[in-house]
Design a protein around this motif. Structure first.
Motif, mmCIF file in Angstrom:
data_model
loop_
_atom_site.group_PDB
_atom_site.id
_atom_site.type_symbol
_atom_site.label_atom_id
_atom_site.label_comp_id
_atom_site.label_asym_id
_atom_site.label_seq_id
_atom_site.Cartn_x
_atom_site.Cartn_y
_atom_site.Cartn_z
ATOM 1 N N ILE A 1 -2.925 2.035 8.118
ATOM 2 C CA ILE A 1 -4.142 1.291 7.781
ATOM 3 C C ILE A 1 -3.723 0.092 6.942
ATOM 4 O O ILE A 1 -3.038 0.242 5.928
ATOM 5 C CB ILE A 1 -5.127 2.181 7.012
ATOM 6 N N VAL A 2 -4.119 -1.082 7.357
ATOM 7 C CA VAL A 2 -3.773 -2.293 6.632
ATOM 8 C C VAL A 2 -4.844 -2.530 5.572
ATOM 9 O O VAL A 2 -5.993 -2.799 5.907
ATOM 10 C CB VAL A 2 -3.670 -3.510 7.575
ATOM 11 N N PRO A 3 -4.478 -2.426 4.313
ATOM 12 C CA PRO A 3 -5.467 -2.625 3.259
ATOM 13 C C PRO A 3 -5.721 -4.114 3.025
ATOM 14 O O PRO A 3 -4.899 -4.957 3.371
ATOM 15 C CB PRO A 3 -4.785 -2.002 2.041
ATOM 16 N N SER A 4 -6.830 -4.404 2.424
ATOM 17 C CA SER A 4 -7.106 -5.789 2.029
ATOM 18 C C SER A 4 -6.566 -5.995 0.617
ATOM 19 O O SER A 4 -6.208 -5.022 -0.074
ATOM 20 C CB SER A 4 -8.611 -6.053 2.056
ATOM 21 N N ALA A 5 -6.505 -7.226 0.178
ATOM 22 C CA ALA A 5 -6.058 -7.511 -1.181
ATOM 23 C C ALA A 5 -7.000 -6.867 -2.190
ATOM 24 O O ALA A 5 -6.559 -6.373 -3.233
ATOM 25 C CB ALA A 5 -5.982 -9.017 -1.401
ATOM 26 N N GLU A 6 -8.282 -6.830 -1.866
ATOM 27 C CA GLU A 6 -9.262 -6.198 -2.758
ATOM 28 C C GLU A 6 -8.986 -4.704 -2.887
ATOM 29 O O GLU A 6 -9.075 -4.140 -3.981
ATOM 30 C CB GLU A 6 -10.696 -6.418 -2.254
ATOM 31 N N ASP A 7 -8.650 -4.050 -1.772
ATOM 32 C CA ASP A 7 -8.317 -2.616 -1.800
ATOM 33 C C ASP A 7 -7.110 -2.358 -2.698
ATOM 34 O O ASP A 7 -7.100 -1.415 -3.489
ATOM 35 C CB ASP A 7 -8.013 -2.092 -0.398
ATOM 36 N N LEU A 8 -6.087 -3.196 -2.563
ATOM 37 C CA LEU A 8 -4.886 -3.024 -3.379
ATOM 38 C C LEU A 8 -5.183 -3.246 -4.852
ATOM 39 O O LEU A 8 -4.700 -2.499 -5.703
ATOM 40 C CB LEU A 8 -3.794 -3.985 -2.905
ATOM 41 N N LEU A 9 -5.982 -4.251 -5.155
ATOM 42 C CA LEU A 9 -6.331 -4.528 -6.548
ATOM 43 C C LEU A 9 -7.085 -3.337 -7.141
ATOM 44 O O LEU A 9 -6.773 -2.895 -8.254
ATOM 45 C CB LEU A 9 -7.162 -5.805 -6.649
ATOM 46 N N ALA B 1 0.825 -1.203 0.000
ATOM 47 C CA ALA B 1 0.000 0.000 0.000
ATOM 48 C C ALA B 1 0.861 1.256 0.000
ATOM 49 O O ALA B 1 0.464 2.280 -0.548
ATOM 50 C CB ALA B 1 -0.932 0.004 1.208
ATOM 51 N N TYR B 2 2.028 1.195 0.623
ATOM 52 C CA TYR B 2 2.923 2.353 0.726
ATOM 53 C C TYR B 2 4.306 1.994 0.179
ATOM 54 O O TYR B 2 5.302 2.060 0.910
ATOM 55 C CB TYR B 2 3.043 2.784 2.191
ATOM 56 N N PRO B 3 4.410 1.631 -1.089
ATOM 57 C CA PRO B 3 5.712 1.145 -1.593
ATOM 58 C C PRO B 3 6.803 2.212 -1.606
ATOM 59 O O PRO B 3 7.979 1.881 -1.500
ATOM 60 C CB PRO B 3 5.389 0.673 -3.002
ATOM 61 N N ASP B 4 6.430 3.467 -1.712
ATOM 62 C CA ASP B 4 7.435 4.527 -1.765
ATOM 63 C C ASP B 4 7.991 4.873 -0.396
ATOM 64 O O ASP B 4 9.110 5.367 -0.282
ATOM 65 C CB ASP B 4 6.837 5.788 -2.394
#
Length: 178
Positions: A161-169, A131-134
């Motif tokens: 905030i921990v995103p779900s896989a759906e949020d990332l997609l 979610a925060y790669p940078d």
């Protein structure tokens, strides 16, 4: 030479000795520990199914954002470790006979819960990193096992905030389309 010890001092030593003794469990506590262990293993099996579904979604994320492929690979490795650990936990549960003591069951439960917690933390860390790669290029830290984390860093991590896989997609598909 014999050193005389007074009766009150002997009583005090006996009380201290008895107060320092540990007692493990009580009547029926073995079954309660066994039930907790069984529940932990079943919950871990359910979490494995969810992690496998998330890994399939994250593969799509890697297709939309190739920079995240290493994180997705690490997530899939964690799923593989999760499956192996689940089999170990099931074998451990089977190996504990009906006559296992509370102490043995309690130690097994503690080990199972600790190992499961490490897997959950790894999933969480990888999802946050995607979610925060940078701002979180700490791949080595994510892939290492035990480490000391400063308290202030733990507080910062807790606010993420921990995103779900759906949020990332949804996020990375939208970024690739736009």
């Amino acid at each position: 030479m014999k050193i005389p010890v007074s009766l009150p001092l002997q009583g005090l030593l006996a009380v201290l000795l008895l107060a320092g003794c540990r007692t493990y469990g009580g009547y029926g506590s073995e079954e309660a520990a066994r039930t907790q262990l069984r529940t932990a293993v079943e919950r871990f099996a359910d979490e494995l199914e969810r992690a496998r579904a998330d890994a399939r979604l994250l593969r799509e994320v890697a297709a939309a954002a190739p920079a995240l492929a290493a994180y997705v690979d690490a997530y899939e490795q964690t799923v593989t470790r999760h499956a192996a650990l689940l089999e170990e936990h099931r074998a451990r549960l089977e190996a504990l006979g009906e006559d296992a003591s509370y102490r043995t069951l309690s130690r097994a439960l503690g080990a199972v819960v600790s190992e499961q917690s490490l897997i959950r933390d790894r999933y969480r860390n990888l999802l946050v990193a995607m979610a925060y790669p940078d701002t979180m290029p700490h791949v080595v830290r994510l892939l290492s096992g035990y480490q000391a984390v400063p308290p202030y860093y733990a507080r910062i991590e807790a606010t993420l905030i921990v995103p779900s896989a759906e949020d990332l997609l949804a996020r990375y598909r939208g970024r690739a389309a736009g």
